[in-house]
Each structure stands twice: as structure tokens, then as C-alpha cells.
Design an enzyme around this catalytic site. Sequence first.
Site, PDB file in Angstrom:
ATOM      1  N   ILE A 135       0.850  -1.181   0.000  1.00 48.24           N
ATOM      2  CA  ILE A 135       0.000   0.000   0.000  1.00 48.24           C
ATOM      3  C   ILE A 135       0.892   1.241   0.000  1.00 48.24           C
ATOM      4  O   ILE A 135       1.686   1.447   0.922  1.00 48.24           O
ATOM      5  CB  ILE A 135      -0.939   0.019   1.230  1.00 48.24           C
ATOM      6  CG1 ILE A 135      -1.739  -1.299   1.334  1.00 48.24           C
ATOM      7  CG2 ILE A 135      -1.840   1.246   1.206  1.00 48.24           C
ATOM      8  CD1 ILE A 135      -2.617  -1.604   0.149  1.00 48.24           C
ATOM      9  N   GLU A 136       0.755   2.040  -1.038  1.00 48.04           N
ATOM     10  CA  GLU A 136       1.470   3.316  -1.153  1.00 48.04           C
ATOM     11  C   GLU A 136       0.478   4.418  -0.819  1.00 48.04           C
ATOM     12  O   GLU A 136      -0.626   4.455  -1.374  1.00 48.04           O
ATOM     13  CB  GLU A 136       1.999   3.470  -2.577  1.00 48.04           C
ATOM     14  CG  GLU A 136       2.740   4.745  -2.840  1.00 48.04           C
ATOM     15  CD  GLU A 136       3.241   4.850  -4.285  1.00 48.04           C
ATOM     16  OE1 GLU A 136       3.815   5.904  -4.621  1.00 48.04           O
ATOM     17  OE2 GLU A 136       3.029   3.901  -5.072  1.00 48.04           O
ATOM     18  N   ILE A 137       0.853   5.304   0.085  1.00 50.21           N
ATOM     19  CA  ILE A 137       0.003   6.443   0.446  1.00 50.21           C
ATOM     20  C   ILE A 137       0.796   7.689   0.083  1.00 50.21           C
ATOM     21  O   ILE A 137       1.939   7.856   0.524  1.00 50.21           O
ATOM     22  CB  ILE A 137      -0.372   6.425   1.935  1.00 50.21           C
ATOM     23  CG1 ILE A 137      -1.025   5.077   2.278  1.00 50.21           C
ATOM     24  CG2 ILE A 137      -1.316   7.588   2.243  1.00 50.21           C
ATOM     25  CD1 ILE A 137      -1.208   4.845   3.755  1.00 50.21           C
TER      26      ILE A 137
END
Length: 128
Positions: A122-124
Site C-alpha cells: 500500500i502506497e500512500i
Amino acid sequence: MIDHLDHIVLTTRDPEGCIRFYRDVLGMKLESFRTPNETRQALKYGNQKINLHEWGKEFTPRAHVAAPGTLDLCFIAAVPLDEVIAKLKAGRVPIIEGPVMKTGATGPIRSVYVRDPDLNLIEISVPA
């Protein structure tokens, strides 16, 4: 021809852990909805949603190979990246990389990377 993404499907081994991560840490809203044959769950954010499938009990039709941990997703945050980092730390979610500069769909972004309970990447991000 294509305007935008409506939803994706996430296959999870641990529905409760998955819901806790996306709802309690990332701030998405849990929704249940009925189809003619069953009740399903989704996590809503903005104008999109993530439909949940439990591994081994997937709804049909489904991806040819539906498996936990196979997604690599990038979300654009509605708050500064420092707030994202603080929320991740408060939720005891380890940052595996970042903040780093990346290239998003509309230009440069600053990102942190974490793993959800199924080990999806998960890239935020925030616009740079």
C-alpha cells in the site's frame, strides 16, 4: 473511453483484520450491500470503493487468480503526509519505505509504503 476507476476487489484471508486496517487506520467507511444472491462488504473512500472477497469464498465472477497479497495500490491522501505518518505510527503500522519521491498518474508525488494484513503493498501519497 474510460473516465475513472469505480472499484477494485481485494481478496483477504482475514476479513476482520482487513476491515480494521482500512477503516481504523486509513479512515475508509465500511458498507454492506445486497446483491440478488448475497450480502457483500466494501470499504468506501471518496467516490471509489474496495469490494472485499474472503479467500476461498470469493464471489463470482472473479479474477482468474484471486489471492491475498497480490495487490499493489497507491492512494492519494486528503491530509498532509506528516499526518498520514502519524496515523500509521499510532496504528502500529510499520513504514517499509519513505517518504520518497515517485511519479503518480498526474505528476510528482511523495509517498510512504506499508503492508496491509494480507501483505498487499500500500502506497500512500500526496502531490509533491
